[in-house]
Design a protein around this motif. Structure first.
Motif, PDB file in Angstrom:
ATOM      1  N   ASP A   1       4.575  14.035  -9.466  1.00 38.34           N
ATOM      2  CA  ASP A   1       5.765  14.880  -9.555  1.00 38.34           C
ATOM      3  C   ASP A   1       6.327  14.945 -10.972  1.00 38.34           C
ATOM      4  OD1 ASP A   1       5.637  15.471  -6.908  1.00 38.34           O
ATOM      5  OD2 ASP A   1       7.178  14.030  -6.278  1.00 38.34           O
TER       6      ASP A   1
ATOM      7  N   LYS B   1       0.839  -1.196   0.000  1.00 31.69           N
ATOM      8  CA  LYS B   1       0.000   0.000   0.000  1.00 31.69           C
ATOM      9  C   LYS B   1       0.878   1.252   0.000  1.00 31.69           C
ATOM     10  CE  LYS B   1      -3.524   2.396   2.650  1.00 31.69           C
ATOM     11  NZ  LYS B   1      -4.256   2.441   3.916  1.00 31.69           N
ATOM     12  N   VAL B   2       1.909   1.262   0.862  1.00 33.38           N
ATOM     13  CA  VAL B   2       2.812   2.406   0.929  1.00 33.38           C
ATOM     14  C   VAL B   2       3.543   2.579  -0.398  1.00 33.38           C
ATOM     15  CG1 VAL B   2       4.918   3.284   2.022  1.00 33.38           C
ATOM     16  CG2 VAL B   2       3.074   2.350   3.426  1.00 33.38           C
ATOM     17  N   LEU B   3       4.003   1.460  -0.989  1.00 31.11           N
ATOM     18  CA  LEU B   3       4.690   1.558  -2.284  1.00 31.11           C
ATOM     19  C   LEU B   3       3.746   2.090  -3.357  1.00 31.11           C
ATOM     20  CD1 LEU B   3       6.805  -1.731  -2.273  1.00 31.11           C
ATOM     21  CD2 LEU B   3       7.625   0.632  -2.014  1.00 31.11           C
TER      22      LEU B   3
ATOM     23  N   LEU C   1       2.626   9.319  -5.844  1.00 30.18           N
ATOM     24  CA  LEU C   1       3.313  10.595  -5.650  1.00 30.18           C
ATOM     25  C   LEU C   1       4.320  10.854  -6.774  1.00 30.18           C
ATOM     26  CD1 LEU C   1       4.015  10.640  -1.806  1.00 30.18           C
ATOM     27  CD2 LEU C   1       2.392  12.064  -3.074  1.00 30.18           C
ATOM     28  N   GLU C   2       5.027   9.814  -7.200  1.00 33.34           N
ATOM     29  CA  GLU C   2       6.002   9.971  -8.274  1.00 33.34           C
ATOM     30  C   GLU C   2       5.310  10.353  -9.571  1.00 33.34           C
ATOM     31  OE1 GLU C   2       8.198   6.313  -8.288  1.00 33.34           O
ATOM     32  OE2 GLU C   2       9.442   6.915  -6.588  1.00 33.34           O
ATOM     33  N   CYS C   3       4.143   9.820  -9.789  1.00 32.48           N
ATOM     34  CA  CYS C   3       3.386  10.173 -10.995  1.00 32.48           C
ATOM     35  C   CYS C   3       2.963  11.625 -10.954  1.00 32.48           C
ATOM     36  CB  CYS C   3       2.145   9.286 -11.131  1.00 32.48           C
ATOM     37  SG  CYS C   3       2.510   7.591 -11.572  1.00 32.48           S
TER      38      CYS C   3
ATOM     39  N   GLU D   1       1.295   4.163  -2.836  1.00 29.05           N
ATOM     40  CA  GLU D   1       1.159   5.597  -2.576  1.00 29.05           C
ATOM     41  C   GLU D   1       2.391   6.354  -3.050  1.00 29.05           C
ATOM     42  OE1 GLU D   1       0.324   5.724   1.604  1.00 29.05           O
ATOM     43  OE2 GLU D   1      -1.766   5.088   1.317  1.00 29.05           O
ATOM     44  N   ILE D   2       3.573   5.750  -2.876  1.00 25.89           N
ATOM     45  CA  ILE D   2       4.811   6.381  -3.364  1.00 25.89           C
ATOM     46  C   ILE D   2       4.769   6.474  -4.882  1.00 25.89           C
ATOM     47  CG2 ILE D   2       7.307   6.040  -3.621  1.00 25.89           C
ATOM     48  CD1 ILE D   2       7.294   4.909  -0.748  1.00 25.89           C
ATOM     49  N   ASP D   3       4.346   5.408  -5.546  1.00 25.85           N
ATOM     50  CA  ASP D   3       4.217   5.438  -7.004  1.00 25.85           C
ATOM     51  C   ASP D   3       3.262   6.531  -7.440  1.00 25.85           C
ATOM     52  OD1 ASP D   3       5.996   3.366  -7.384  1.00 25.85           O
ATOM     53  OD2 ASP D   3       4.441   1.820  -7.624  1.00 25.85           O
TER      54      ASP D   3
END
Length: 84
Positions: free
Chosen positions: A76, A64-66, A72-74, A68-70
């Motif tokens: 940015d 789930k955290v990964l 966020l990267e999208c 969410e990180i993905d």
């Protein structure tokens, strides 16, 4: 001669009775050991199930955290805009 044979038979029967008694005691002891071993295995099985569930929960949280990180990267990444 008959009494000698009877005495020998009586002695053999006494020895067999002792042997049976010893075997019963050993059997009872082994049954106790087996019961305790099965209890220990059951406890370990419960622990293993809990650890497996915990591992699955942690894995789900990490995924789930990964995710969410993905996400966020999208957000940015600069977007290319086509100018016609």
């Amino acid at each position: 001669m008959t009494l000698d044979r009877l005495d020998a038979l009586e002695l053999r029967i006494r020895d067999l009775v002792k042997l049976v008694q010893d075997l019963k005691r050993k059997n009872a002891s082994l049954e106790d050991e087996l019961r305790l071993a099965r209890e220990r295995v059951a406890v370990r099985d419960d622990e293993n199930r809990r650890w497996e569930q915990e591992r699955l929960d942690i894995r789900a949280r990490i995924e789930k955290v990964l995710g969410e990180i993905d996400l966020l990267e999208c957000l940015d990444e600069p977007k290319e805009v086509a100018f016609d």
